[in-house]
Design an enzyme around this catalytic site. Structure first.
Site, mmCIF file in Angstrom:
data_model
loop_
_atom_site.group_PDB
_atom_site.id
_atom_site.type_symbol
_atom_site.label_atom_id
_atom_site.label_comp_id
_atom_site.label_asym_id
_atom_site.label_seq_id
_atom_site.Cartn_x
_atom_site.Cartn_y
_atom_site.Cartn_z
ATOM 1 N N ASP A 117 -36.937 87.527 -14.396
ATOM 2 C CA ASP A 117 -35.637 88.293 -14.269
ATOM 3 C C ASP A 117 -35.274 88.174 -12.584
ATOM 4 O O ASP A 117 -36.039 86.920 -12.033
ATOM 5 C CB ASP A 117 -35.967 89.594 -14.524
ATOM 6 C CG ASP A 117 -34.799 90.593 -14.035
ATOM 7 O OD1 ASP A 117 -33.516 89.869 -13.863
ATOM 8 O OD2 ASP A 117 -34.395 91.282 -14.285
HETATM 9 C C1 BGC Z 1 -31.169 92.295 -14.903
HETATM 10 C C2 BGC Z 1 -31.490 91.758 -16.217
HETATM 11 C C3 BGC Z 1 -30.141 90.289 -16.460
HETATM 12 C C4 BGC Z 1 -30.474 89.461 -15.443
HETATM 13 C C5 BGC Z 1 -29.294 88.362 -15.442
HETATM 14 C C6 BGC Z 1 -30.948 91.502 -13.372
HETATM 15 O O1 BGC Z 1 -30.482 92.271 -12.423
HETATM 16 O O2 BGC Z 1 -32.052 92.729 -14.383
HETATM 17 O O3 BGC Z 1 -31.307 91.954 -17.040
HETATM 18 O O4 BGC Z 1 -30.374 90.286 -17.406
HETATM 19 O O5 BGC Z 1 -30.379 90.257 -13.646
HETATM 20 O O6 BGC Z 1 -28.139 88.952 -15.534
#
Ligand code: BGC
Length: 697
Positions: A255
């Protein structure tokens, strides 16, 4: 559309014939032999420059695909990442209802079509991987990102997630997230979820396994810790379970930004750091040189990435990837259909002398409709964090109804801020609709000043007063609530004759709501999470928790166990017609642990309009050696029935699906027991037909 010319195209890796798994592997290994250590590590992280990335994130997040691992010398294209769960985040793309709304459709065929549409739109804009498949289990409705997932049940999550994977992967790689046990938002970067192995496997991971079995190319790790280790560094999750036990042959990505804390994450099974190169660049190289991370670990990660790049280079329908594919009339129609199929009719009582119900609104009889509440005239499509969408327009409920009613039917409006004015408007109308609930300010990804976990589970006090005063002035009042998960309705539910849950219904939501209110479409959605009567019916939740225990029971499983009645059960939803269930039959009364049986049931449309019914199958256990739920979902199916029509539905139930995970032995056990099967319209025991069979030793 952005001018991104990027490397979302697979050019160099494409061959003229479909490749077998073995050939893909061979090709990947061959490429690997040509790579220097630096080139290998360069495959393993995002290549957006840090400052530019932060600047873009601030101004216009993920407007362009976020690249990782392009190698021009060897003509290896980059991974080109796009979020998000309710449609492509980039540019003006089609915005579908949020995931939980689509969860309420229980419609895997529709979800697959939505995945197809998202995949086409993503690829038409230069992306080749999309993080749309959010399947974290909704343990508690206060979770700020509840709207991004399908609901509370592992079986349902797995089937819906797998459908989205199938649709997306006709065109691009699907990324399934957030692995694992990620269901508190505010403290997501530090909370340690303490969980026993059985609960982890059966309740929090089963649906991830389902998506891996469906062939998902990628899995995104979660920010939180599980049993003391950050998920991005958790070798039990990433190596032991995901890669070894389940045989996942795709790659794991972190993540974003805080998903890993140092380069040693590679040892735990992390393959790609996103979206910047912070740890998986020079620092990782140093760890390799010092012997802290082995070359085999790097080679394995790179092979995983290369295999998926080669696999997906062969996939797709190039003629479909063009600017006009984004927001095409077909995709907008699909967004409308998805909203129609996700709005849940929770209550629809007879009014007046009992001769008619409030819904559907009969425009031949009704001359004036009042729309009340600030959400009636506000675009309200949910979170504005990483799951945001940027559709060029959003049809509000007010616009939807105005476009749908005949000319001689007047629609009047009050935003409900001044309750007295609203009541006057309601009084003047034959029927009034109060549209209230939450917005991205109240729940969503935590952005410090907005979003995050919910503070309350009821509506805001002003909204509750507005409902009570409106219904007192006009008994023909319909309440429509918007939000990302369950809402407690005790203070006013008994007083209103009709109630709908609209979630965040996407760019076409206003049209879809009007279609349902006016009876042009028969509602068929059912709740993918239980709606409690009070917070005391739910497991413990603390949005500031540093450490929290996740027990085996939550949602309907917990309420069944405690013998409690929810406000609305899991799987519940009404229609403008009625259905009857008969003749539940099992084709065998006893099976062995590796056999299966067929469960059949007749469903009849007993009303006078056509409708779709979501038929649910549950299993129960008598005399198990472990603590089991009273019942749990093991199948569902959607069926269209004309008035008077009966269809027989068949479900396959395997003994393996009834196994529990034995912690001591580290394996799944099918117990020789008497099992119950239940079939019916919701998880409410009184509505289910039941039968029994045995599994022998
Ligand atoms: C989120 C994810 C997301 C990623 C990229 C993060 O802050 O937790 O769900 O896919 O950002 O956008």
């Amino acid at each position: 559309m952005s001018g991104f010319k990027g490397t979302g195209k697979w050019g160099s890796l494409k061959e003229n014939m479909p490749l077998t798994k073995e050939r893909v592997d061979e090709k990947a290994r061959h490429l690997l032999t040509q790579m220097s250590p630096k080139e290998k590590i360069q495959q393993m992280s995002g290549s957006t420059p840090l400052l530019r990335g932060l600047w873009d994130a601030w101004l216009a997040y993920n407007m362009r695909p976020l690249p990782a691992g392009e190698n021009r010398r060897l003509s290896i294209p980059a991974l080109c990442f796009s979020d998000g769960p309710r449609g492509v985040i980039m540019n003006h793309s089609t915005c579908f209802p949020v995931t939980i709304a689509r969860g309420a459709s229980w419609d895997t065929a529709l979800e697959e079509q939505i995945g197809d549409a998202m995949g086409v739109e993503a690829r038409s804009q230069g992306a080749n991987i999309m993080a749309s498949v959010c399947i974290n289990l909704l343990r508690h409705p206060a979770w700020g990102r509840a709207q991004e997932t399908y609901g509370e049940d592992p079986w349902h999550l797995g089937e819906m997630g797998a459908a989205l994977v199938r649709g997306l992967q006709r065109h691009i790689m699907a990324c399934v997230k957030h692995f694992a046990a990620n269901s508190i938002e505010n403290s997501r970067f530090r909370v340690d979820v303490r969980i026993d192995e059985r609960t982890l496997r059966e309740i929090y991971l089963a649906h991830f396994k389902r998506c891996v079995d469906e062939g998902a190319a990628s899995v995104m790790s979660a920010y939180n810790k599980v049993n003391g280790h950050y998920c991005g560094h958790n070798s039990h999750l990433l190596r032991d379970i995901l890669k070894k036990e389940w045989g996942f042959d795709g790659f794991v990505m972190s993540d974003f930004v805080l998903g890993i804390r140092n380069g040693k994450a590679a040892n735990a099974g992390m393959d790609v750091e996103m979206p910047f190169t912070i740890h998986f660049g020079k620092r990782l190289m140093r760890l390799v040189q010092k012997g802290n991370v082995s070359e085999e670990v790097i080679d394995e990660a790179v092979l995983r990435i290369l295999r998926q790049k080669i696999r997906f280079a062969q996939i797709g329908k190039p003629e479909r990837y063009r600017p006009e594919a984004v927001l095409s009339p077909e995709h907008k129609a699909l967004a409308r259909e998805a909203a129609q199929k996700s709005i849940v009719l929770l209550k629809n009582e007879p009014v007046g002398d009992g001769s008619h119900r409030v819904l559907p609104i009969d425009t031949a009889r009704i001359r004036r409709i009042a729309f009340i509440g600030k959400l009636a005239a506000k675009p309200n499509i949910g979170d504005k964090g990483s799951s945001m969408a940027r559709p060029p327009y959003v049809i509000t409920p007010l616009e939807g109804i105005r476009a749908a009613v005949p000319r001689d039917c007047e629609v009047i409006f009050s935003d409900g801020r001044a309750i007295k004015k609203a009541v006057d408007v309601a009084r003047k109308a034959d029927i009034s609709l109060v549209i209230v609930g939450y917005t991205h300010r109240d729940e969503g990804e935590y952005m410090f000043t907005r979003g995050g976990d919910r503070d309350i589970l009821t509506l805001k006090p002003h909204d509750e007063t507005l409902i009570l005063k409106t219904v007192a002035a006009n008994p023909n009042t319909v309440v429509v609530i918007m939000g990302g998960s369950a809402i407690i309705t005790e203070a006013w539910r008994e007083k209103v004759p009709a109630l709908l849950m609209a979630w965040y219904p996407g760019m076409e939501g206003g049209h879809a709501l009007a279609d349902i209110l006016l009876g042009k479409v028969n509602p068929c959605a059912k709740l993918p999470c239980v709606f409690p009567r009070s917070e005391s019916q739910l497991p413990f939740f603390d949005k500031r928790a540093k450490s929290i225990e996740y027990g085996y029971f939550h949602g309907y499983r917990l309420m069944d166990r405690q013998g409690q009645e929810p406000a609305f059960p899991f799987g519940f939803g009404l229609s403008y017609t009625t259905f009857a269930y008969k003749n539940l039959q099992i084709d065998r009364s006893e099976i062995s642990p590796d056999e299966s049986l067929k469960v059949s049931v007749d469903v009849t449309n007993t009303g006078n309009v056509a409708g779709e019914e979501i038929v649910q199958l549950y299993a129960g256990y008598s005399g198990s050696s472990v603590d089991r739920p009273v019942k749990e979902l093991k199948g569902f199916s959607k069926v269209h029935l004309e008035p008077g029509q009966t269809k027989r539905l068949d479900f396959l139930l395997t003994a393996k699906q009834l196994a529990y995970y034995d912690e001591q032995q580290g394996k799944w056990i099918v117990e020789p027991l008497t099992y119950s099967v239940y079939a019916g319209p919701s998880s409410r025991t009184e509505e289910l037909l039941s039968s029994k069979f045995r599994i022998r030793a």
